[in-house]
Design a protein around this motif. Structure first.
Motif, mmCIF file in Angstrom:
data_model
loop_
_atom_site.group_PDB
_atom_site.id
_atom_site.type_symbol
_atom_site.label_atom_id
_atom_site.label_comp_id
_atom_site.label_asym_id
_atom_site.label_seq_id
_atom_site.Cartn_x
_atom_site.Cartn_y
_atom_site.Cartn_z
ATOM 1 N N CYS A 40 64.307 18.084 54.768
ATOM 2 C CA CYS A 40 65.145 18.648 55.826
ATOM 3 C C CYS A 40 65.324 20.162 55.787
ATOM 4 O O CYS A 40 65.962 20.714 56.688
ATOM 5 C CB CYS A 40 66.530 17.987 55.790
ATOM 6 S SG CYS A 40 66.463 16.207 56.111
ATOM 7 N N THR A 42 65.122 23.962 56.407
ATOM 8 C CA THR A 42 64.655 24.739 57.557
ATOM 9 C C THR A 42 64.745 26.218 57.214
ATOM 10 O O THR A 42 65.416 26.612 56.262
ATOM 11 C CB THR A 42 65.523 24.464 58.801
ATOM 12 O OG1 THR A 42 66.870 24.827 58.521
ATOM 13 C CG2 THR A 42 65.453 22.998 59.228
ATOM 14 N N PHE A 46 60.605 27.901 54.715
ATOM 15 C CA PHE A 46 60.413 26.447 54.709
ATOM 16 C C PHE A 46 59.312 25.997 53.756
ATOM 17 O O PHE A 46 59.528 25.144 52.901
ATOM 18 C CB PHE A 46 60.111 25.920 56.127
ATOM 19 C CG PHE A 46 59.522 24.529 56.099
ATOM 20 C CD1 PHE A 46 60.349 23.426 55.915
ATOM 21 C CD2 PHE A 46 58.147 24.327 56.199
ATOM 22 C CE1 PHE A 46 59.812 22.146 55.850
ATOM 23 C CE2 PHE A 46 57.604 23.057 56.133
ATOM 24 C CZ PHE A 46 58.439 21.961 55.965
ATOM 25 N N HIS A 50 59.982 23.788 50.584
ATOM 26 C CA HIS A 50 59.502 22.409 50.716
ATOM 27 C C HIS A 50 58.730 22.029 49.450
ATOM 28 O O HIS A 50 58.978 20.968 48.861
ATOM 29 C CB HIS A 50 58.620 22.317 51.973
ATOM 30 C CG HIS A 50 58.037 20.980 52.236
ATOM 31 N ND1 HIS A 50 58.770 19.928 52.742
ATOM 32 C CD2 HIS A 50 56.774 20.524 52.092
ATOM 33 C CE1 HIS A 50 57.976 18.880 52.899
ATOM 34 N NE2 HIS A 50 56.764 19.215 52.514
ATOM 35 N N ASN A 99 71.626 23.355 56.341
ATOM 36 C CA ASN A 99 70.307 22.773 56.078
ATOM 37 C C ASN A 99 69.264 23.821 55.687
ATOM 38 O O ASN A 99 68.094 23.497 55.556
ATOM 39 C CB ASN A 99 69.832 22.011 57.317
ATOM 40 C CG ASN A 99 69.503 20.577 57.007
ATOM 41 O OD1 ASN A 99 69.788 20.080 55.930
ATOM 42 N ND2 ASN A 99 68.897 19.913 57.962
ATOM 43 N N ASN A 100 69.683 25.053 55.487
ATOM 44 C CA ASN A 100 68.713 26.063 55.065
ATOM 45 C C ASN A 100 68.516 25.973 53.551
ATOM 46 O O ASN A 100 69.214 25.228 52.853
ATOM 47 C CB ASN A 100 69.155 27.461 55.505
ATOM 48 C CG ASN A 100 70.496 27.860 54.920
ATOM 49 O OD1 ASN A 100 70.945 27.319 53.914
ATOM 50 N ND2 ASN A 100 71.146 28.821 55.557
#
Length: 158
Positions: A40, A42, A46, A50, A99-100
């Protein structure tokens, strides 16, 4: 079930197995939250985050398996359902951050640090109260792994 005879009283094995079950629950919840961060996250970073979260959840996946196997080595069955994990963990599933990457990192770092405090609280008891130097040694190694993982997370916030 065949009784484990490894020089530790049965009631001590049960006590350590129960303590390890709580650690397993914490590890599984942290694993799940790290997977969530991987899926998730962002923002402009990213791709790198990730991959970073993927590395972290793979480490936690191994830890989950090892803790469960330690419980089995002591002659007990580990918890293995989400309901059991949520009843045993001292962590929360609830996300309080954005969500960062920084939000995920802050939340995961707090969980690693919480687990570290819990592990430190048990190291001496395993040896002195339950005469289980093996489990004490095991969670000492686990503590060192979490210290390194926390450092990696913390470094992203500095």
């Amino acid at each position: 079930m065949m009784q484990v005879r490894i020089g530790i009283k049965q009631e001590y094995l049960a006590a350590v197995a129960h303590s390890l079950a709580k650690i397993l629950a914490d590890e599984f919840v942290l694993y799940t939250k790290t997977r969530k961060a991987h899926w998730c996250v962002t923002g402009p970073d990213f791709h790198s985050k990730h991959l970073f979260f993927e590395d972290q959840y793979k480490q936690l996946e191994e830890i989950v398996d090892e803790v469960a196997e330690r419980i089995r080595a002591l002659g007990h069955f580990p918890p293995a359902t989400l309901k059991e994990y949520l009843a045993l963990t001292h962590l929360t599933e609830q996300s309080r951050e954005k969500n960062n990457s920084a939000g995920h990192i802050r939340e995961l770092l707090a969980d690693h640090e919480s687990i570290l405090v819990h592990l430190r609280e048990n190291i001496n008891d395993y040896v002195t109260a339950f005469h289980d130097a093996g489990s004490s040694d095991y969670i000492t190694g686990l503590m060192e792994t979490h210290e390194k993982m926390a450092w990696m997370l913390r470094a992203h916030l500095e």
